[in-house]
Design an enzyme around this catalytic site. Structure first.
Site, PDB file in Angstrom:
ATOM      1  N   GLU A 123      58.578  48.292  37.904  1.00 49.03           N
ATOM      2  CA  GLU A 123      57.595  48.428  38.986  1.00 49.03           C
ATOM      3  C   GLU A 123      57.812  47.266  39.971  1.00 49.03           C
ATOM      4  OE1 GLU A 123      53.426  47.887  37.882  1.00 49.03           O
ATOM      5  OE2 GLU A 123      52.762  48.941  39.680  1.00 49.03           O
ATOM      6  N   LYS A 130      52.094  56.036  42.908  1.00 49.77           N
ATOM      7  CA  LYS A 130      51.192  55.642  41.811  1.00 49.77           C
ATOM      8  C   LYS A 130      49.811  56.263  42.025  1.00 49.77           C
ATOM      9  CE  LYS A 130      49.895  51.379  39.329  1.00 49.77           C
ATOM     10  NZ  LYS A 130      50.143  49.918  39.303  1.00 49.77           N
ATOM     11  N   CYS A 160      53.028  52.211  35.695  1.00 53.83           N
ATOM     12  CA  CYS A 160      52.175  51.206  35.057  1.00 53.83           C
ATOM     13  C   CYS A 160      50.790  51.734  34.656  1.00 53.83           C
ATOM     14  CB  CYS A 160      52.086  49.966  35.941  1.00 53.83           C
ATOM     15  SG  CYS A 160      51.648  48.507  34.953  1.00 53.83           S
TER      16      CYS A 160
HETATM   17  N1  LIG Z   1      50.638  47.011  37.502  1.00 52.86           N
HETATM   18  C1  LIG Z   1      49.657  47.487  36.755  1.00 52.86           C
HETATM   19  O1  LIG Z   1      49.232  48.623  36.925  1.00 52.86           O
HETATM   20  C2  LIG Z   1      49.135  46.496  35.745  1.00 52.86           C
HETATM   21  C3  LIG Z   1      48.425  46.945  34.557  1.00 52.86           C
HETATM   22  O2  LIG Z   1      48.126  48.111  34.345  1.00 52.86           O
HETATM   23  C4  LIG Z   1      48.083  45.877  33.588  1.00 52.86           C
HETATM   24  O3  LIG Z   1      47.414  46.153  32.584  1.00 52.86           O
HETATM   25  O4  LIG Z   1      48.469  44.711  33.813  1.00 52.86           O
END
Ligand SMILES: NC(=O)CC(=O)C(=O)O
Length: 285
Positions: free
Chosen positions: A48, A121, A162
């Site tokens: 990501e 996302k 994520c």
């Molecule tokens: N980048 C994200 O979405 C972060 C995430 O979910 C986390 O728990 O840290």
């Protein structure tokens, strides 16, 4: 379930150290994909936000309009290296500019460098843990609204980014639409990472009896966001096939799709669902 004549393939998870220089990030992505390809990988996953520090002051500056070649150096890098190495690229995510909005977007490229799909996302990360971490991704990004399932040379793949991993419905939808692998480029932070990163991956894999692959930036990435790392491949039994710590690294490991069929035949939970008792709206689409 369709199984290709070659159910086994090598996958590369490129856990990159993100710098505040986009050119360097593009070069790192290129060389890590080349490395994975030399090890025999036919599919790679990037992290990501691999081309940009995960911070609201960098994101608008590094964002790319994919329609505009001048601004889209990361998009072009992924497409070129996919074509040169004849490898399918699940391109982690990069900030995408579309009109006056920014999206956190994963581009998937075929092994001839063509854009196959773009996942914005869907669930933006919001957290308020007093004395620990506060993060409001929606201050910077707009949310996407479409699930992304993509047919590639290396199988039908569902894409999430994520925080999308925390929503079991999305993974169920992908399973129902025939995905045998879900790729989640991600960047959990050190607090949620230690507690939940592995658990979420194994839960999505075991509930849906499919492979889950994740790819994170490394801990030493630029910016103030404390990244957990630990890019991982989980099999349909919920077992960890391969993982790594928090340093920069390329993991090359094997996905054996026959494990999906074998797991579903030996423990046929998907056939035992009681739709007379409960219903999932994604069914039979
Ligand atoms: N980048 C994200 O979405 C972060 C995430 O979910 C986390 O728990 O840290």
């Amino acid at each position: 379930m369709q199984e290709s004549s070659e159910p086994q393939l090598k996958i590369g998870l490129c856990q990159l150290s993100v710098t505040s220089d986009k050119k360097v990030n593009n070069e790192k992505a290129r060389s890590s994909i080349e490395y994975a390809s030399k090890q025999g990988a036919k599919l790679v996953v990037l992290p990501e936000l691999w081309n940009c520090p995960n911070s609201s002051d960098f994101i608008p500056l590094f964002a790319e309009d994919f329609e505009d070649e001048e601004s889209a150096s990361s998009f072009e890098t992924m497409s070129q290296v996919a074509r040169e190495q004849k490898i399918t690229v699940v391109g982690g995510s990069v900030p995408e500019r579309s009109g006056d909005r920014l999206y956190n977007t994963c581009c998937v490229f075929s092994s001839n460098g063509e854009l196959l799909a773009k996942h914005r996302k869907i669930h933006l990360f919001e957290i308020n843990m007093e004395g620990d971490i506060t993060f409001h991704e929606s201050d910077t990004f707009a949310a996407g609204s479409d699930p992304t399932i993509v047919d590639t040379d290396v199988g039908r793949i569902g894409i999430g980014i994520c925080h999308d991993i925390r929503f079991p419905e999305l993974a169920m939808l992908y399973r129902d639409r025939g995905a045998h692998l879900i790729c989640y480029p991600g960047a959990f932070n050190v607090s949620t990472g230690e507690a939940l990163w592995e658990l979420q991956q194994r839960a999505r894999a075991v509930d849906n009896q499919l492979f889950v692959a994740t790819c994170s930036p490394s801990r030493d990435s630029a910016g103030s966001y404390p990244v957990w790392g630990h890019s991982t491949l989980v099999n349909p039994l919920g077992e960890i096939v391969a993982t790594v710590g928090h340093d920069e690294s390329v993991v090359v490991t094997e996905v054996d799709y026959s494990a999906v069929r074998i797991t579903r035949e030996s423990l046929p939970i998907l056939k035992q669902r009681r739709e007379d008792v409960y219903q999932f709206i994604g069914l039979n689409e």
